[in-house]
Design an enzyme around this catalytic site. Structure first.
Site, PDB file in Angstrom:
ATOM      1  N   HIS A   1     -10.405  58.130  50.314  1.00  0.00           N
ATOM      2  CA  HIS A   1     -11.589  58.449  51.106  1.00  0.00           C
ATOM      3  C   HIS A   1     -11.387  59.674  51.996  1.00  0.00           C
ATOM      4  O   HIS A   1     -12.269  60.014  52.783  1.00  0.00           O
ATOM      5  CB  HIS A   1     -11.956  57.265  52.022  1.00  0.00           C
ATOM      6  CG  HIS A   1     -12.398  56.043  51.293  1.00  0.00           C
ATOM      7  ND1 HIS A   1     -11.518  55.249  50.608  1.00  0.00           N
ATOM      8  CD2 HIS A   1     -13.614  55.478  51.147  1.00  0.00           C
ATOM      9  CE1 HIS A   1     -12.189  54.233  50.065  1.00  0.00           C
ATOM     10  NE2 HIS A   1     -13.450  54.348  50.372  1.00  0.00           N
TER      11      HIS A   1
ATOM     12  N   GLU B   1     -22.274  57.858  39.997  1.00  0.00           N
ATOM     13  CA  GLU B   1     -22.367  59.249  40.428  1.00  0.00           C
ATOM     14  C   GLU B   1     -22.579  60.197  39.249  1.00  0.00           C
ATOM     15  O   GLU B   1     -23.311  61.183  39.362  1.00  0.00           O
ATOM     16  CB  GLU B   1     -21.099  59.645  41.198  1.00  0.00           C
ATOM     17  CG  GLU B   1     -20.997  59.040  42.582  1.00  0.00           C
ATOM     18  CD  GLU B   1     -20.651  57.568  42.549  1.00  0.00           C
ATOM     19  OE1 GLU B   1     -20.984  56.847  43.516  1.00  0.00           O
ATOM     20  OE2 GLU B   1     -20.027  57.134  41.558  1.00  0.00           O
TER      21      GLU B   1
END
Length: 320
Positions: free
Chosen positions: A128, A58
């Site tokens: 998450h 990322e």
């Protein structure tokens, strides 16, 4: 009237904007196969050069997007998990966000950071399930949180067209929802709130999926109070004028916000109200607890999220 799904609205906005402006491109993991459905069909239509599957880094592809934007492109970066934003916060907050300011406006960085599925994912545990939009608003990054399909479409269009970095958080709880829409959809201006329901007794400021919770509570409490539901839509910049006008009309304010209580958006609304608004009762907020980390057990996951019962109690408290 036509039914528009939330996830379809995001996908359609990308299709429309990429067709309108050939500078728009998409970076992310598995975007060519449209794993999250947000990028579905983009690769087949626009090809390798504009829909780029990236390595699992990322930090690398977020920095790539910054450079592409500085070179004249308009990248949309998709993150499959909201917590990945912590890995790239330096690249976004300290680099992309500041280039325009540090160059006196000579360099623009029009990047859109799109998180399809932010917040609790019903049993996907702590790494998450974060909803970190308050963090981005805190450092001054334009931040949007659409609550409906039409707003998802319109706010994403505006984000892609904006000259500055914009973070778009699409709540996981809304990805499967459908809205009945009429007429042609268009861009929704950043910094413009939406009043979903008018009322006279209490103003409820609600964010993301909490808008739907607030509307359900307002309907259920219709015999007790006339409740106005205001959706800021943009977490930063905030449409304070609309919120102030509503709160001063009703004299009572409750905020329901799916972020951690400490330093969250809900706290900012209450602080501003205390400083600037003319209210007849102390404002209340309904949020996740301080420092909340969503557990794996579904019953515990749901217990930490703001809900209708908590909102009902808060509304009754300001009515006393």
């Amino acid at each position: 009237m036509a039914a528009l799904a939330y996830i379809t609205a995001l996908n359609q906005a990308l299709h429309d904007e990429m067709a309108r402006d050939d500078r728009v491109c998409v970076f992310g993991e598995d975007v060519r196969i449209g794993l999250t459905q947000v990028a579905k069909g983009l690769h087949e239509r626009f090809g390798d050069g504009r829909v780029v599957d990236t390595p699992l880094s990322e930090q690398a592809f977020t920095s790539l997007a910054t450079g592409a934007a500085m070179a004249g492109q308009r990248p949309v970066v998709e993150y499959q998990i909201p917590s990945l934003l912590y890995l790239v916060f330096e690249q976004i907050a300290n680099q992309a966000h500041k280039f325009s300011l540090m160059t006196g406006g000579q360099v623009e960085v029009p990047v859109t950071y799109l998180v399809p599925g932010s917040g609790s994912r019903s049993g996907m545990a702590g790494q998450h399930s974060d909803h970190p939009y308050s963090l981005f608003a805190h450092v001054g990054i334009k931040t949007v949180l659409p609550a409906t399909a039409s707003d998802a479409y319109g706010l994403l269009l505006s984000a892609v067209r904006d000259p500055d970095p914009v973070a778009v958080f699409a709540p996981s709880a809304l990805m499967g929802t459908v809205e009945e829409v009429s007429g042609e959809l268009g861009p929704v201006p950043l910094g413009s709130a939406r009043i979903h329901r008018t009322g006279e007794d209490v103003t409820v400021v609600a964010t993301g999926q909490c808008v739907h919770v607030a509307l359900a509570v307002a309907e259920a409490m219709a015999d007790e109070a006339s409740i106005e539901v205001v959706d800021p839509r943009t977490i930063y910049p905030v449409d304070w004028e609309t919120i102030r006008a509503s709160a001063e009309k009703t004299g009572r304010l409750v905020v329901i916000d799916d972020a951690n209580r400490m330093c969250g958006f809900g706290g900012e609304v209450l602080a501003t109200a205390a400083e600037q608004f003319d209210l007849t009762a102390r404002p209340r907020r309904v949020t996740r607890p301080d420092g909340a980390v969503i557990p794996y057990a579904l019953v515990l996951d749901q217990a930490l999220l703001p809900d209708a019962a908590q909102l009902t109690d808060a509304i009754r408290a300001v009515l006393k």
